[in-house]
Design a protein around this motif. Structure first.
Motif, mmCIF file in Angstrom:
data_model
loop_
_atom_site.group_PDB
_atom_site.id
_atom_site.type_symbol
_atom_site.label_atom_id
_atom_site.label_comp_id
_atom_site.label_asym_id
_atom_site.label_seq_id
_atom_site.Cartn_x
_atom_site.Cartn_y
_atom_site.Cartn_z
ATOM 1 N N ARG A 80 0.819 -1.224 0.000
ATOM 2 C CA ARG A 80 0.000 0.000 0.000
ATOM 3 C C ARG A 80 0.848 1.266 0.000
ATOM 4 N N GLY A 81 2.152 1.108 0.052
ATOM 5 C CA GLY A 81 3.059 2.253 0.078
ATOM 6 C C GLY A 81 4.440 1.779 0.473
ATOM 7 N N ILE A 82 5.423 2.658 0.365
ATOM 8 C CA ILE A 82 6.799 2.266 0.688
ATOM 9 C C ILE A 82 6.930 1.926 2.163
ATOM 10 N N SER A 83 6.038 2.433 3.017
ATOM 11 C CA SER A 83 6.099 2.110 4.443
ATOM 12 C C SER A 83 5.756 0.648 4.713
ATOM 13 N N ASP A 84 5.179 -0.040 3.727
ATOM 14 C CA ASP A 84 4.890 -1.467 3.879
ATOM 15 C C ASP A 84 6.119 -2.335 3.618
ATOM 16 N N ILE A 85 7.242 -1.710 3.235
ATOM 17 C CA ILE A 85 8.470 -2.438 2.939
ATOM 18 C C ILE A 85 9.480 -2.157 4.045
ATOM 19 N N SER A 86 9.973 -3.207 4.695
ATOM 20 C CA SER A 86 10.929 -3.033 5.788
ATOM 21 C C SER A 86 11.989 -4.134 5.738
ATOM 22 N N ASP A 87 12.946 -4.074 6.674
ATOM 23 C CA ASP A 87 14.031 -5.075 6.742
ATOM 24 C C ASP A 87 14.679 -5.257 5.376
ATOM 25 N N ILE A 88 15.014 -4.154 4.766
ATOM 26 C CA ILE A 88 15.488 -4.172 3.373
ATOM 27 C C ILE A 88 16.951 -4.596 3.286
ATOM 28 N N THR A 89 17.219 -5.535 2.383
ATOM 29 C CA THR A 89 18.588 -5.882 2.008
ATOM 30 C C THR A 89 18.775 -5.502 0.545
ATOM 31 N N ALA A 90 19.754 -4.644 0.291
ATOM 32 C CA ALA A 90 19.992 -4.175 -1.074
ATOM 33 C C ALA A 90 20.529 -5.310 -1.940
ATOM 34 N N PRO A 91 20.384 -5.208 -3.244
ATOM 35 C CA PRO A 91 20.982 -6.223 -4.128
ATOM 36 C C PRO A 91 22.464 -6.394 -3.817
ATOM 37 N N PRO A 92 22.967 -7.605 -3.870
ATOM 38 C CA PRO A 92 24.355 -7.847 -3.466
ATOM 39 C C PRO A 92 25.352 -7.118 -4.352
ATOM 40 N N ASP A 93 26.371 -6.580 -3.713
ATOM 41 C CA ASP A 93 27.459 -5.912 -4.413
ATOM 42 C C ASP A 93 28.468 -6.974 -4.827
ATOM 43 N N PRO A 94 28.671 -7.180 -6.120
ATOM 44 C CA PRO A 94 29.600 -8.232 -6.557
ATOM 45 C C PRO A 94 31.022 -8.005 -6.076
ATOM 46 N N ASN A 95 31.338 -6.762 -5.674
ATOM 47 C CA ASN A 95 32.686 -6.463 -5.190
ATOM 48 C C ASN A 95 32.830 -6.691 -3.679
ATOM 49 N N ALA A 96 31.723 -7.007 -2.992
ATOM 50 C CA ALA A 96 31.756 -7.235 -1.548
ATOM 51 C C ALA A 96 31.392 -8.682 -1.279
ATOM 52 N N THR A 97 32.379 -9.488 -0.927
ATOM 53 C CA THR A 97 32.139 -10.906 -0.640
ATOM 54 C C THR A 97 32.966 -11.310 0.556
ATOM 55 N N LEU A 98 32.464 -12.252 1.302
ATOM 56 C CA LEU A 98 33.160 -12.709 2.501
ATOM 57 C C LEU A 98 34.237 -13.739 2.201
ATOM 58 N N GLY A 99 34.254 -14.267 0.977
ATOM 59 C CA GLY A 99 35.263 -15.242 0.627
ATOM 60 C C GLY A 99 34.985 -16.607 1.214
ATOM 61 N N LYS A 100 35.965 -17.481 1.131
ATOM 62 C CA LYS A 100 35.797 -18.870 1.569
ATOM 63 C C LYS A 100 35.829 -18.978 3.096
ATOM 64 N N SER A 101 34.911 -19.740 3.636
ATOM 65 C CA SER A 101 34.871 -20.101 5.063
ATOM 66 C C SER A 101 35.066 -18.920 6.010
ATOM 67 N N PRO A 102 34.251 -17.861 5.883
ATOM 68 C CA PRO A 102 34.366 -16.742 6.838
ATOM 69 C C PRO A 102 33.915 -17.132 8.240
ATOM 70 N N VAL A 103 33.106 -18.201 8.310
ATOM 71 C CA VAL A 103 32.563 -18.693 9.578
ATOM 72 C C VAL A 103 32.568 -20.211 9.512
ATOM 73 N N VAL A 104 32.852 -20.868 10.654
ATOM 74 C CA VAL A 104 32.721 -22.321 10.725
ATOM 75 C C VAL A 104 31.807 -22.673 11.897
ATOM 76 N N ILE A 105 31.129 -23.793 11.767
ATOM 77 C CA ILE A 105 30.216 -24.274 12.811
ATOM 78 C C ILE A 105 31.030 -25.043 13.845
ATOM 79 N N THR A 106 30.874 -24.682 15.121
ATOM 80 C CA THR A 106 31.699 -25.284 16.161
ATOM 81 C C THR A 106 30.899 -25.978 17.261
ATOM 82 N N GLY A 107 29.573 -26.001 17.158
ATOM 83 C CA GLY A 107 28.792 -26.723 18.155
ATOM 84 C C GLY A 107 27.314 -26.417 18.050
#
Length: 515
Positions: A238-265
């Motif tokens: 019904r308006g732009i106020s109905d849109i929240s928690d916005i994530t912008a389209p991914p920036d191809p130049n911004a990546t976390l690379g391989k294994s930025p996080v591992v599961i430990t428990g």
């Protein structure tokens, strides 16, 4: 005598609300008002002229307007209102032509519908034949109720949500938008294996706003028609106020690379009740600002009755949703290289009820999942992970736009060794594996799924049940070379009620970083 006192009590209540119209209860005089929900049940597929006989003596409906004519994103000449009665929220639309512009979100209306026609217009259930004179505005600026619901729930029971104000949390926009693309037109909001059309008129007030890659989207749910003339569920914000928690389209130049996080428990079977107490431990191998480079954690459960795709492999892998997979979006907070952090239930206790509070740990996302759907997909559940039977799992992804083809940066599988609900070799559906210490998509031939090729490593269920066992995953990881020096081994660590966080963040059986 009881009837008389009951009637007096009703009148006293009505007087407090401003009016008391006497009905002949002894002679069975019925209310002049029929609920919107009951009105909808009268429709059986063919045009229906509404009469007192068909409505059991009623001839009026009441409700609160949810459409906003000034937004430009509502069918022309249509007003939509919803009505809450007997614990149920139901909606209806009606055609008024130019007079529709006189009614705004929050208006409370009383409408005489006798002699009008209930029919489907372009797929949407609508009252036709109304005039402005049939409508009485009772008040304005009333609160409007929004239902938070998954696309899976909507598709399971569309009649329940049609013409009501719904909110789909953190849905992925498909096709994936590029930077600069706008709302105008049609896209799909994807929740796991389900999707709903997102519709924005070219003349809508927010048509030129930038389209997100994912967002929580509210709007009116319409049943429309696609190009083939088939029914199609559509959300009209019904308006732009109905849109929240916005994530912008991914920036191809911004990546976390391989294994930025591992599961430990993880703990899947806390002492006592599990609901909102399960949680998962991770180790950051680099510094991450989740507001700039978000991630997502997804759990899976695979009992034979778990739906969708009950008794079979998940149709959309980690993104299946419903009762199979549940997503947590990590979009705020910062972790430094070497930090342990946590995702899971909102109670934040080390081992279920009446145990040590660990809310001061580095929590990145916690959800009361017993009553709350996941971020984008996954239905509310008493428990996210199995305590016995077929395997369950935890995966973490770079970004929040997880689809069937997305590959996790890390994932683990634990529990039973039944294959049927994990991987289907005929349809080539299942849960995709990461490149890690125990799994690889490359073997003698392509093997992108768990239980395919050499990807058979499964941590067993901890025993005994209900003992409060945290499963430690300890190994050694080269943070610079992004490789495992020592593969993870599992240790079943039994908590006490007084156990503290250091018991799972220190010692020789945890994962450590070098370099």
């Amino acid at each position: 005598m009881k009837t008389r006192f009951f009637y007096i009590a009703l009148c006293l209540i009505a007087l407090a609300m401003g009016s008391c119209k006497k009905h002949d209860f002894a002679n069975g005089e019925l209310s002049p008002i029929i609920s919107v929900g009951d009105l909808r049940t009268l429709f059986k597929g063919a045009d229906l002229t509404l009469s007192k006989d068909k409505m059991l003596g009623a001839y009026q409906i009441t409700g609160t307007v949810i459409s906003r004519p000034d937004s430009g994103n509502v069918p022309q000449g249509v007003v939509v209102m919803q009505n809450y009665r007997r614990g149920q929220l139901r909606g209806i639309s009606f055609s008024l032509g130019a007079a529709a512009d006189s009614y705004h979100s929050g208006d409370s209306l009383l409408i005489n519908v006798e002699g009008t026609v209930l029919k489907r217009v372009n797929g949407s259930l609508q009252i036709t034949g109304l005039t402005d004179a049939s409508i009485k505005k009772i008040s304005s600026n009333n609160a409007v109720k929004v239902q938070s619901v998954s696309s899976y729930s909507i598709k399971t029971n569309p009649d329940q949500f049609e013409n009501t104000l719904v909110q789909v949390k953190t849905a992925t926009v498909s096709p994936a938008p590029k930077f600069g693309e706008t709302f105008a037109g049609d896209r799909f909001l994807v929740n796991g294996a389900d999707s709903i059309l997102l519709h924005t008129e070219a003349t809508a007030s927010f048509a030129s706003a930038k389209l997100p890659a994912s967002a929580t989207v509210a709007g009116i749910l319409f049943v429309g028609k696609n190009s083939a003339g088939e029914s199609q569920l559509q959300i009209w914000p019904r308006g732009i106020s109905d849109i929240s928690d916005i994530t912008a389209p991914p920036d191809p130049n911004a990546t976390l690379g391989k294994s930025p996080v591992v599961i430990t428990g993880y703990i899947n079977d806390t002492k006592g009740a599990d609901g909102n107490y399960e949680y998962f431990q991770f180790l950051a191998t680099r510094t991450i600002d989740f507001s700039k480079t978000p991630m997502a954690v997804i759990t899976c459960t695979n009992a034979g009755t778990a739906a969708p795709n009950a008794g079979d492999a998940p149709g959309a892998g980690w993104a299946t949703g419903g009762g199979r997979t549940y997503k947590f979006n990590l979009t705020t907070g910062i972790v430094n290289k070497g930090d342990f952090f946590y995702v899971g239930g909102s109670n934040k206790k080390i081992n279920g009820p009446n145990t040590t509070d660990i809310s001061t740990a580095k929590w990145i996302r916690a959800i009361p999942y017993v009553t709350t759907d996941g971020d984008g997909f996954g239905g509310a559940s008493a428990g996210l992970l199995p305590n016995s039977g077929n395997a369950g799992g935890v995966a973490i992804f770079d970004g929040t736009n997880v689809v069937e083809t997305s590959v996790p940066v890390d994932a683990i599988l634990f529990g039973g060794t039944g294959v049927t609900t994990i991987y289907n070799a005929t349809t080539n559906k299942g849960y995709r594996v990461p490149e890690s210490d125990h799994y690889s998509a490359l073997g003698a031939s392509a093997q992108p799924f768990f239980y395919q090729g050499t990807n058979t490593y499964v941590i067993p269920h901890s025993t005994p049940a209900d003992a409060g066992i945290f499963v430690k995953l300890g190994g050694q990881f080269d943070a610079t070379g992004k490789k495992w020096i020592t593969p993870r081994k599992f240790t079943f660590y039994t908590f006490k009620a007084t156990s503290v966080l250091s018991e799972i963040e220190a010692g020789t059986d945890i994962t450590s970083l070098i370099n």
